[in-house]
Structures are given as C-alpha cells and as structure tokens.
Design an enzyme around this catalytic site. Structure first.
Site, PDB file in Angstrom:
ATOM      1  N   SER A  14      68.019 -47.120  19.353  1.00  0.00           N
ATOM      2  CA  SER A  14      67.399 -46.457  18.198  1.00  0.00           C
ATOM      3  C   SER A  14      66.074 -47.090  17.767  1.00  0.00           C
ATOM      4  O   SER A  14      65.103 -46.359  17.523  1.00  0.00           O
ATOM      5  CB  SER A  14      68.368 -46.425  17.012  1.00  0.00           C
ATOM      6  N   LYS A  63      80.578 -46.113   9.099  1.00  0.00           N
ATOM      7  CA  LYS A  63      80.262 -44.713   8.750  1.00  0.00           C
ATOM      8  C   LYS A  63      81.098 -44.137   7.594  1.00  0.00           C
ATOM      9  O   LYS A  63      80.571 -43.417   6.748  1.00  0.00           O
ATOM     10  CB  LYS A  63      80.482 -43.827   9.976  1.00  0.00           C
ATOM     11  N   ASN A  84      76.174 -40.733   9.126  1.00  0.00           N
ATOM     12  CA  ASN A  84      75.406 -41.508  10.115  1.00  0.00           C
ATOM     13  C   ASN A  84      73.931 -41.601   9.748  1.00  0.00           C
ATOM     14  O   ASN A  84      73.171 -42.314  10.401  1.00  0.00           O
ATOM     15  CB  ASN A  84      75.580 -40.949  11.537  1.00  0.00           C
ATOM     16  N   ALA A 124      89.750 -35.526  18.615  1.00  0.00           N
ATOM     17  CA  ALA A 124      89.924 -35.481  17.161  1.00  0.00           C
ATOM     18  C   ALA A 124      89.400 -36.767  16.517  1.00  0.00           C
ATOM     19  O   ALA A 124      89.773 -37.114  15.402  1.00  0.00           O
ATOM     20  CB  ALA A 124      91.394 -35.269  16.817  1.00  0.00           C
ATOM     21  N   TYR A 227      77.969 -39.530  27.141  1.00  0.00           N
ATOM     22  CA  TYR A 227      76.630 -39.639  27.743  1.00  0.00           C
ATOM     23  C   TYR A 227      76.511 -40.815  28.708  1.00  0.00           C
ATOM     24  O   TYR A 227      75.430 -41.080  29.240  1.00  0.00           O
ATOM     25  CB  TYR A 227      75.546 -39.721  26.657  1.00  0.00           C
ATOM     26  N   GLY A 249      76.287 -35.404  27.361  1.00  0.00           N
ATOM     27  CA  GLY A 249      76.092 -35.766  25.963  1.00  0.00           C
ATOM     28  C   GLY A 249      74.717 -36.316  25.600  1.00  0.00           C
ATOM     29  O   GLY A 249      74.432 -36.552  24.418  1.00  0.00           O
TER      30      GLY A 249
END
Ligand code: NAD
Length: 280
Positions: A14, A63, A84, A124, A227, A249
């Site tokens: 990030s 989160k 997030n 889930a 991913y 992903g």
C-alpha cells in the site's frame, strides 16, 4: 499524512501504491504503514487524530475494532461490521469498507454488472462478507452463500439476517459447503460464482472447491478473491471449461485501493499505471 494500521504490515504494497499515486496526481501527501496490534487500536486511532492524519486504511486484526471507534459508518461498513478505510474530516472519523466496492468494480471493468444477477459465493469470512453485502446493496437478485461448518458459518448466518433486514429485495440464503449437490445445483442456476475462501491461496494452491468442472457453464462468470497466486486452480479450470469471464483477485485488490484513494483525495487513482507497476 495517510497510513495503514494493523499487523503485520511490513509486507504491504500500500505505501508504494499510494505514494506513487499521490505524486502522479500532484498531491503533496505521504502514506506510511504502522504495525498496530488489536489491543492498541484505540490508542493508535486517537494518536492519528492528534497528529492530523487525513485518512487511514485498516487491515487485520483491527478492522472490526475500528468500526466501533468511528463517528459514522457507510451502509456497507455497517452491514459488514468492519472498516478498511477511514476518512478524517474536521476531527470526525468516517468509516467505509471498500473491499466489496473493489470486487464489484473489477467485475464492471470486465463487462459484468451484478445488478439483477443470481450469485453463488463460497465463503463467510471477511472478504466473502464484504462481497456479499456490496452485491446485495448494488442490486443482486439472489445470493446463495456456501461455507464449510467451521467458525465462520455463524458469521454467514448473521450476514444473511442483516441483508434480509437492510436489503429485503435480495433473496439470500446460506448452506453447508459439504452439501455438494446443493452447491452444484446453485452454480448451475447462477450467473456469477465467487470463491472468497482461502482455498486456492498458498499453501492450498493445488485445490479448488469445484471439483466437478462440468458445472461451469459457458454463461457463468467466475471470480476469485484470492490473488496469491494471481490465477488460482479455480480460475484456471473455469477458463478451461469455457466460462465467458474468469478473473482472479488482483483486480479486486487494486480497485478497493482505488476506491479508498478516491475517498481520501476526491481524485481518481491513476489505475492504468498502478496496474502495470504493482499488479501485473
Ligand atoms: P477469513 O479468515 O476471514 O475467512 C476465511 C474463509 O475461508 C472462511 O470462509 C473459511 O471457512 C474458508 N476456508 C478456509 N480454509 C478452508 C478450506 N480448507 N475449505 C473450505 N473453506 C475454507 O479470510 P478473508 O480475509 O476472508 O480472506 C479470504 C481470501 O480472500 C484470502 O485468500 C485473502 O487473501 C483474499 N482476499 C482478497 C482480497 C482482494 O482484494 N482480492 C481482499 C481480502 C481478502
């Protein structure tokens, strides 16, 4: 200053992605990553406010705690129960969840709209809940959730109840993943099939939850949240079976970051360059 909080964050891409995008967009901003354990979440959030941080991303395990600490939650973050992305404005915290937005946007970039669609989602946990909630909010007609009978199953049952209350037009149900016949029947009746479990991710990269590939019909759109690797066995077998769209992903990951960038700055992330540099 913007940042990421959670732990571990040392591996995160990030800071590179956001700092590059700030520079490309002509914004004099900086993005950092802070290793924050769950029990320090509240202290960290208060410190970021004091330091004048304009917004931050949140990763595991913080989160859910952050969703309890913000002043306002978006509909998606409220339904998911996790944040997030947080925007700080005039000393107030606005919590969002862009994971599901990233999923829906990635499908759109591949020519697929979730509105009016019948969707089967395996999973889930965090990613699955975000996908299910956003698809419901964006007008999916039917959601069939499948999860194995582990600790996440009860979370799936909660998601079903919340979607039934907040988005009554969406027909939603949950079933045990162990009931393979029910899963295959749902897939045959679906427009979109999603894997949002850890199956397919290293070290489970030799596995796919759909073993009978004859259920992959040509009109089926197949999407994986995983991913790593970029193309899972699930996506590979859907492609080989002739599904019209089969995506991994990576796109979801980039577009959830692009949605956060837009919330932070009001500007569009330079996604073409970002994709080439960080996701290809
Ligand atoms: P999580 O721990 O919250 O949930 C894990 C899920 O996987 C649960 O549904 C669990 O039942 C299921 N699962 C685990 N092992 C299984 C097995 N052997 N068989 C069947 N089901 C199994 O995890 P998460 O945060 O939801 O992440 C799930 C995947 O999605 C990971 O690979 C993660 O990297 C990926 N992810 C991708 C994005 C993105 O932007 N593309 C975002 C978040 C997560």
């Amino acid at each position: 200053m913007f940042c990421l909080i959670g732990t571990p964050v040392g591996h995160s891409g990030s800071p590179a992605m956001y700092n590059y995008s700030f520079a490309q967009t002509g914004l004099d901003y900086a993005y950092l990553a802070y290793d924050v354990p769950l029990e320090k979440t509240e202290e960290a959030v208060n410190a970021l406010k004091v330091l004048g941080c304009k917004g931050f991303n949140v990763t595991m395990p913080c989160k859910t705690r952050v969703a309890e600490l913000v002043d306002e939650l978006s509909d998606a973050a409220k339904l998911i129960g996790a944040c997030n992305t947080v925007v700080v404005k005039d000393g107030k915290l606005y919590g969002n969840n862009t994971d599901g937005m990233g999923f829906v946007r990635n499908l759109k970039e591949n020519g697929v709209d979730v509105k009016g669609k019948k969707i089967t989602v395996m999973g889930a946990g965090g990613a699955a809940t975000a996908i299910q909630v956003q698809c419901a909010l964006d007008g999916a007609k039917k959601l069939s959730i499948f999860n194995r009978k582990d600790k996440f199953y009860a979370n799936g049952e909660k998601t079903v109840k919340k979607i039934q209350q907040m988005v009554p037009d969406c027909e939603v149900s949950i079933h045990p993943l162990e009931e393979t016949d029910a899963l295959y029947a749902a897939i045959k009746d679906s427009d979109i099939l999603v894997n949002a479990t850890k199956v397919g991710m290293k070290p489970l990269d030799d596995q796919s939850l759909v073993e009978d590939v004859s259920v992959f019909h040509p009109d089926l759109v197949v999407a994986d949240a995983v991913y790593n690797p970029k193309e899972t066995k699930f996506v590979q077998s859907a492609k080989a079976a002739g599904c019209k769209v089969a995506v991994g992903g990576t796109g979801m990951l980039m577009w959830q970051g692009a949605a956060a960038f837009n919330l932070f700055t009001g500007k569009d992330m330079p996604t073409k360059e970002v994709y080439e540099l960080f996701f290809k």
